[in-house]
Each structure stands twice: as C-alpha cells, then as structure tokens.
Design a protein around this motif. Structure first.
Motif, PDB file in Angstrom:
ATOM      1  N   LEU A 197      23.459  -5.489 -87.569  1.00  0.00           N
ATOM      2  CA  LEU A 197      24.551  -6.351 -87.273  1.00  0.00           C
ATOM      3  C   LEU A 197      24.634  -6.934 -86.147  1.00  0.00           C
ATOM      4  O   LEU A 197      25.085  -8.341 -85.344  1.00  0.00           O
ATOM      5  N   PHE A 200      23.127 -10.548 -85.714  1.00  0.00           N
ATOM      6  CA  PHE A 200      24.690 -11.854 -86.443  1.00  0.00           C
ATOM      7  C   PHE A 200      25.060 -12.176 -84.733  1.00  0.00           C
ATOM      8  O   PHE A 200      25.623 -13.287 -84.704  1.00  0.00           O
ATOM      9  N   ASP A 204      24.183 -16.940 -87.752  1.00  0.00           N
ATOM     10  CA  ASP A 204      25.361 -16.743 -87.967  1.00  0.00           C
ATOM     11  C   ASP A 204      24.790 -16.294 -89.791  1.00  0.00           C
ATOM     12  O   ASP A 204      26.198 -15.997 -89.957  1.00  0.00           O
ATOM     13  N   LEU A 238      29.997  -8.123 -93.220  1.00  0.00           N
ATOM     14  CA  LEU A 238      29.060  -9.480 -93.634  1.00  0.00           C
ATOM     15  C   LEU A 238      29.708  -9.880 -94.702  1.00  0.00           C
ATOM     16  O   LEU A 238      30.146  -9.044 -96.015  1.00  0.00           O
ATOM     17  N   SER A 255      27.695 -13.839 -90.792  1.00  0.00           N
ATOM     18  CA  SER A 255      28.972 -13.389 -90.400  1.00  0.00           C
ATOM     19  C   SER A 255      30.691 -13.138 -91.016  1.00  0.00           C
ATOM     20  O   SER A 255      30.951 -14.268 -91.228  1.00  0.00           O
ATOM     21  N   SER A 259      32.093 -13.831 -85.574  1.00  0.00           N
ATOM     22  CA  SER A 259      32.250 -12.695 -84.755  1.00  0.00           C
ATOM     23  C   SER A 259      31.096 -12.225 -84.644  1.00  0.00           C
ATOM     24  O   SER A 259      29.752 -13.123 -84.074  1.00  0.00           O
ATOM     25  N   ARG A 260      31.206 -11.279 -83.004  1.00  0.00           N
ATOM     26  CA  ARG A 260      29.911 -11.028 -82.134  1.00  0.00           C
ATOM     27  C   ARG A 260      30.754  -9.474 -82.016  1.00  0.00           C
ATOM     28  O   ARG A 260      31.141  -8.676 -81.933  1.00  0.00           O
TER      29      ARG A 260
END
Length: 265
Positions: A197, A200, A204, A238, A255, A259-260
């Motif tokens: 995760l 990302f 992207d 995802l 993503s 998203s972060r």
C-alpha cells in the motif's frame, strides 16, 4: 489425555477470578503439574511419549493468556515455575516481559526524536520460541526502515554477541489512509500489505512485476496480499486490471483515487 490436560489448563489460565492472585495462579499450575506427573509415573511408568504429551499440553495452555507475563513477572515465581515444569514453559513468557522492558528503554533513549517516526513495537524472542514456520522477509518502506535501524542499533548496542532477524511474515501494521473526497480510514494490515500500500504514496498505479520487484515479497504471500487488497468486492483498497478473482503476473493495480497511506504502528 492431552485433550483433557489442555481443557483443564485452559480453564485455569482464562478464569478471571483465578488470575487475580499471581502467587495462587502459579501454585495452581504447579498443583496440576504434580497431579499429572504422578499419573504418568504410576499409570504409564514414566513413558517418554506420554511425558512429551504432558509437556506439549502445558506449553500450549500456559501461553494462551497474553497476561501471563504480567501475572508471573515476580522473578521468584518464574524461577519456581521453570524449576518445576522446565524451561520450555516459561521461555516465551520471560522473553515477552524482557521485550516490554526493551521497548521502554528504546523509547526513552529516543527522547523527543521518537515523534519523528512511526510507532514501532518489537517482540524479541529467542529462536526456539518462535512458531515453527519458515521465516520470510521483504523490503520495508523507507518510512519504516529508519525506526527499524534505530532499534537495531539500540538493541545490539545493549546486547553484545546477539543477532537480530526480522520476521516480517509475522508482523502487522496500522495505517491511516485518505481516499478520494477526503475519506479517511484506519486499516490494520499485515506487514506485506503495508509494504504494498505504501508504494502508492508515490505512484498512482503499478504492475504486479513492479510491486514484486519493489517489495521482494515471497510470491505466494504477494499474490495472497494483493488478492485481499484488490479482489474483495466492496472492501477493496486497490483496483485491479483486468477484473478477476485471481491475481496474475500480468495484472496492473491502481490506488482508489487520490489515496494515501501513512504507517502509525
């Protein structure tokens, strides 16, 4: 007999009333051990196979309760339990208590600097105390490597002659993720999922091969982690192309819109 001993022991170590008094708790463990030692001596002529079954059963239920290290933290009780029952019954408990002390010392040594890193919790156990599953490593994100290296330096500086091996296949992480339209969620994931995760945060999208190369996660674990992140309808973190229930090496992942994720633990 093994089933009976495990059931009896489980009732003892999970009964909240019996756990209130550490001394009584340990004494009850010793009483159960004495009782079954007599049974093995009188009824089974100290047969080694039966003795091994008894030892395995005690190791199983003593380590069932996560509060056991707290309940037998007085050194005299640990020594007494070790003398009566053997080292294998208390090795994990002693290691867990030592790990708690180690983490307190590490956090204190970091001072105000600790706030610049994600929160790290490490359980340092002797080799024989880990579950008998093969260890597997992966490339940790740079955000995590910094605090891991700090702990590595602290621990080996305090314990000369020892060696640390990260068991990333047994770890977990808490992530704070921000999705499209500012939606925020907290995710509890495996270490492997965390590594995927956090890629990302700077991209992207990524192909399976790119994720594989960046994380160096074992193939079976990588596919399983990606499947849980991208193939659970309605709960996917995802997106996967092409859409399918299985993960293939020519798949691509993206993503969920802006998203972060940041690791908190």
């Amino acid at each position: 007999m093994t089933s009976h001993i495990r059931d009896t022991g489980k009732q003892l170590v999970t009964d909240p009333e019996r756990l209130k008094d550490p001394v009584d708790f340990v004494q009850r463990l010793l009483d159960v051990k004495d009782k079954h030692d007599r049974i093995i001596r009188l009824a089974f002529s100290n047969d080694k196979t039966v003795q091994n079954a008894l030892n395995s059963s005690f190791e199983y239920f003593i380590n069932l309760n996560p509060r056991s290290p707290e309940l037998i933290r007085e050194r005299s009780l640990i020594v007494k339990l070790k003398t009566e029952c053997g080292y294998q019954f208390t090795s994990k408990l002693t290691d867990m208590k030592t790990s708690q002390d180690t983490m307190q010392g590490f956090h204190a040594s970091m001072g105000a600097e600790i706030g610049d890193y994600p929160t790290l919790t490490v359980q340092v156990l002797t080799t024989g105390s880990w579950p008998t599953q093969s260890s597997a490593t992966c490339n940790l994100p740079s955000e995590i490597l910094g605090i891991c290296e700090k702990f590595w330096t602290y621990y080996l500086g305090s314990h000369t002659g020892r060696r640390l091996s990260w068991q990333t296949n047994m770890g977990s992480a808490d992530l704070k993720a921000t999705f499209g339209k500012g939606q925020k969620h907290e995710l509890n994931v495996s270490t492997y999922q965390m590594c995927i995760l956090m890629l990302f945060n700077s991209a992207d999208q990524a192909s399976y091969k790119e994720i594989d190369q960046a994380t160096e996660t074992p193939a079976a674990d990588l596919k399983r982690s990606l499947q849980s992140l991208a193939c659970v309808k309605g709960k996917n973190v995802l997106r996967k192309e092409p859409m399918s229930k299985e993960v293939a090496e020519d798949d691509h992942f993206s993503s969920m819109t802006s998203s972060r994720a940041s690791c908190t633990r």
